[in-house]
Design a protein around this motif. Structure first.
Motif, PDB file in Angstrom:
ATOM      1  N   THR A 155       0.831  -1.217   0.000  1.00  0.00           N
ATOM      2  CA  THR A 155       0.000   0.000   0.000  1.00  0.00           C
ATOM      3  C   THR A 155       0.861   1.260   0.000  1.00  0.00           C
ATOM      4  OG1 THR A 155      -1.605  -1.195   1.315  1.00  0.00           O
ATOM      5  CG2 THR A 155      -1.853   1.189   1.291  1.00  0.00           C
ATOM      6  N   ILE A 156       1.968   1.213   0.739  1.00  0.00           N
ATOM      7  CA  ILE A 156       2.795   2.426   0.817  1.00  0.00           C
ATOM      8  C   ILE A 156       3.953   2.383  -0.187  1.00  0.00           C
ATOM      9  CG2 ILE A 156       2.183   3.218   3.135  1.00  0.00           C
ATOM     10  CD1 ILE A 156       4.488   1.655   4.254  1.00  0.00           C
ATOM     11  N   GLY A 157       3.833   1.489  -1.155  1.00  0.00           N
ATOM     12  CA  GLY A 157       4.738   1.525  -2.307  1.00  0.00           C
ATOM     13  C   GLY A 157       6.102   0.886  -2.121  1.00  0.00           C
ATOM     14  N   VAL A 158       6.247  -0.001  -1.121  1.00  0.00           N
ATOM     15  CA  VAL A 158       7.545  -0.678  -0.951  1.00  0.00           C
ATOM     16  C   VAL A 158       7.543  -1.949  -1.808  1.00  0.00           C
ATOM     17  CG1 VAL A 158       9.093  -1.837   0.689  1.00  0.00           C
ATOM     18  CG2 VAL A 158       7.827   0.211   1.398  1.00  0.00           C
ATOM     19  N   ILE A 159       8.564  -2.108  -2.644  1.00  0.00           N
ATOM     20  CA  ILE A 159       8.655  -3.295  -3.503  1.00  0.00           C
ATOM     21  C   ILE A 159       9.344  -4.412  -2.723  1.00  0.00           C
ATOM     22  CG2 ILE A 159       9.648  -4.210  -5.648  1.00  0.00           C
ATOM     23  CD1 ILE A 159       9.628  -1.254  -6.657  1.00  0.00           C
ATOM     24  N   LEU A 160       8.688  -5.572  -2.632  1.00  0.00           N
ATOM     25  CA  LEU A 160       9.277  -6.694  -1.895  1.00  0.00           C
ATOM     26  C   LEU A 160      10.043  -7.590  -2.852  1.00  0.00           C
ATOM     27  CD1 LEU A 160       6.294  -7.695   0.431  1.00  0.00           C
ATOM     28  CD2 LEU A 160       8.145  -6.095   0.848  1.00  0.00           C
ATOM     29  N   MET A 161      11.268  -7.912  -2.491  1.00  0.00           N
ATOM     30  CA  MET A 161      12.065  -8.844  -3.299  1.00  0.00           C
ATOM     31  C   MET A 161      12.517  -9.972  -2.376  1.00  0.00           C
ATOM     32  SD  MET A 161      14.340  -6.203  -5.568  1.00  0.00           S
ATOM     33  CE  MET A 161      15.071  -7.492  -6.550  1.00  0.00           C
ATOM     34  N   THR A 162      11.677 -10.994  -2.241  1.00  0.00           N
ATOM     35  CA  THR A 162      12.040 -12.126  -1.386  1.00  0.00           C
ATOM     36  C   THR A 162      12.780 -13.168  -2.224  1.00  0.00           C
ATOM     37  OG1 THR A 162       9.812 -12.919  -1.757  1.00  0.00           O
ATOM     38  CG2 THR A 162      10.219 -11.826   0.329  1.00  0.00           C
ATOM     39  N   ASN A 163      13.298 -14.206  -1.575  1.00  0.00           N
ATOM     40  CA  ASN A 163      14.100 -15.229  -2.271  1.00  0.00           C
ATOM     41  C   ASN A 163      15.233 -14.591  -3.071  1.00  0.00           C
ATOM     42  OD1 ASN A 163      13.065 -17.810  -1.656  1.00  0.00           O
ATOM     43  ND2 ASN A 163      11.214 -17.291  -2.811  1.00  0.00           N
ATOM     44  N   THR A 164      15.727 -13.475  -2.598  1.00  0.00           N
ATOM     45  CA  THR A 164      16.763 -12.749  -3.340  1.00  0.00           C
ATOM     46  C   THR A 164      17.970 -12.519  -2.426  1.00  0.00           C
ATOM     47  OG1 THR A 164      15.010 -11.625  -4.552  1.00  0.00           O
ATOM     48  CG2 THR A 164      17.210 -10.651  -4.701  1.00  0.00           C
ATOM     49  N   LYS A 165      19.089 -13.100  -2.809  1.00  0.00           N
ATOM     50  CA  LYS A 165      20.298 -12.994  -1.978  1.00  0.00           C
ATOM     51  C   LYS A 165      21.155 -11.825  -2.417  1.00  0.00           C
ATOM     52  CE  LYS A 165      21.595 -17.456  -0.260  1.00  0.00           C
ATOM     53  NZ  LYS A 165      21.822 -18.724  -0.832  1.00  0.00           N
ATOM     54  N   ILE A 166      21.576 -11.017  -1.465  1.00  0.00           N
ATOM     55  CA  ILE A 166      22.510  -9.938  -1.792  1.00  0.00           C
ATOM     56  C   ILE A 166      23.917 -10.537  -1.811  1.00  0.00           C
ATOM     57  CG2 ILE A 166      23.523  -7.766  -0.958  1.00  0.00           C
ATOM     58  CD1 ILE A 166      20.720  -6.995   0.027  1.00  0.00           C
TER      59      ILE A 166
END
Ligand SMILES: Cc1cc2nc3c(=O)[nH]c(=O)nc-3n(C[C@H](O)[C@H](O)[C@H](O)COP(=O)(O)OP(=O)(O)OC[C@H]3O[C@@H](n4cnc5c(N)ncnc54)[C@H](O)[C@@H]3O)c2cc1C
Length: 425
Positions: A240-251
């Motif tokens: 809702t507040i515009g944060v993009i979730l990137m799960t299963n993603t390793k830095i």
């Protein structure tokens, strides 16, 4: 210089004036009639006790507002000055000593400070907390910001202020922010930023297309330790507040203005790392037994394993829950409960009584603010969300201040902080 307290006065030295150390000092004071002739020295390298659950507010609080707030005002809702603390609590048995602990000598029963001071103790409570873990990911230390202490929150604030200033002057066109690690700290930081920028859009300060906030997590979901229903609400709120979730993603690496992940590269003008915690390096020099990760293992009484007069509580201590065999989580709540146990057991040691054991609850109720007047509170089988969750969290803040300060001061601290931080909510 060696600082000694003459027997029979019992000298209790506490390392660290965070959640664990400060509460231990207060709990000892409560037992003064039983402890009789004693003195407490509370040591910290910083001059203030910091209420970490509100740190994220310092990084954005009233940043967009025309009304300027000075550093003191921004800190007023999260920091308790330590030099004046014994006086504020009207305690004659408590001394605050500012200094960096560089080692201890368990045989001589001494604490060593960086300035060369040695302080002797009869009982020692180690409550030094933890450090940020970067898991050895290249570039994190060099290019990322953190959200662990007051200075970190101000660094994030500074970066945001620089960007906004340049954007308004037309020198910057766009900002991309990456928050690495979606535990409670990373998630609430991303949510705070999402809400903050959303506010800027509504106030006509920035265009929606000119910023991006991404929350990157290696695990399949954010807030992995929480129940599924709780995570569903958290994900919905972030979207809702515009944060993009990137799960299963390793830095894999952090570069200047770029984050390399196993899914590709992402632009990152601002990178905030909140991937986890690790033991402080200084603890390795103490000569105490450590577990395989470097934490200090403790008995059910919170006495350090193999020691008679050294106790450890909070993030630094590996307390294994006897019911589950798992480590008690690194939470302020767990730490303050351990502080009561250590104060009671130091008292019992002097009374020559058997120590009590710490029995952690089966569930820790936690409240997570998710930007603006929105909070999620996890009670285990049920949760509260939205404005109600936000008020529960605000009440929890007040009750914490009231637990460490006289009512009037606690109320002023809560009110001052609320007055500044609410500008974004
Ligand atoms: C951003 C953030 C938000 C959080 N939110 C929550 C929350 O909402 N709820 C919750 O339950 N928990 C929360 N936590 C976790 C909580 O802050 C910790 O679990 C808690 O602070 C642990 O208490 P402690 O006494 O072990 O360590 P700390 O509170 O970290 O205190 C350690 C103290 O030791 C001092 N110190 C360290 N090294 C030295 C040295 N060498 N010499 C002298 N002094 C030293 C430090 O300055 C510090 O004051 C949050 C943590 C962070 C970072």
């Amino acid at each position: 210089m060696l600082v000694m307290h003459t027997p029979p006065q019992h000298h209790i030295v506490i390392l660290g004036a965070g959640f664990g150390g400060l509460r231990t000092a207060l709990e000892l004071e409560k037992r003064r009639a039983r402890l009789k002739d004693f003195h407490v020295t509370l040591i910290d390298k910083r001059s203030e006790h910091v209420y970490t659950p509100l740190l994220y507010e310092v990084s954005t609080g009233a940043l967009h507002d025309n009304q300027k707030f000075c550093v003191g005002e921004l800190c007023s809702g999260v920091a308790v000055p330590l030099e004046a603390y014994p006086q504020a609590m009207r305690s004659k048995r408590l001394t605050f000593k500012r200094g960096e602990v560089t080692g201890i000598d368990p045989k001589k029963k001494e604490v060593h400070l960086k300035d060369g001071t040695r302080i002797s103790y009869d009982d020692l409570v180690v409550a030094l907390g933890s450090a940020v873990s970067t898991f050895g990911i290249p570039g994190v230390n060099e290019h990322a910001l953190f959200m662990k202490c007051l200075a970190d929150a101000f660094r994030v604030r500074q970066r945001l202020a620089e960007f906004l200033g340049a954007y308004v002057e037309g020198k910057e066109k766009r900002v991309e922010i990456v928050v690495g690690g979606a535990g409670p700290t990373g998630t609430e930081t991303a949510a705070e930023l999402g809400n903050f920028f959303d506010r800027l859009v509504k106030n006509g300060i920035i265009k929606r297309k000119d910023y991006e906030i991404r929350l990157v997590e290696a695990a399949p979901d954010i807030l992995g330790i929480y129940p599924e229903k709780f995570r569903v609400h958290a994900r919905a709120r972030l979207e809702t507040i515009g944060v993009i979730l990137m799960t299963n993603t390793k830095i894999l690496e952090v570069k200047k203005k770029q984050v390399v992940t196993d899914k590709g590269e992402i632009n990152a003008d601002v990178m905030i790392w909140s991937g986890g915690i690790r033991p402080l390096d200084v603890v390795k020099t103490f000569g105490l037994a450590l577990d395989e990760k470097g934490w200090i293992p403790v008995e059910p009484s919170v006495l350090v394993k193999g020691q008679k007069d050294i106790w450890a509580i909070g993030d630094v201590a590996a307390f294994l829950d006897p019911k589950t065999g798992k480590r008690v989580p690194a939470l302020a709540q767990a730490t303050t409960k351990e502080a009561s146990v250590v104060a009671e057991n130091v008292t019992r040691r002097l009374e020559r009584k058997r120590p009590m054991a710490f029995h952690p609850p089966s569930h820790w109720v936690t409240a997570i603010p998710l930007g603006g007047a929105y909070g999620l509170v996890d009670f285990g089988s049920w949760s509260l969300r939205g404005r109600l969750g936000y008020f529960v969290r605000k009440a929890a803040d007040f009750f914490y201040f009231f637990s460490i300060l006289p009512f009037g001061q606690a109320f002023r601290m809560w009110l001052k902080g609320t007055n500044v931080y609410i500008k974004n909510d």
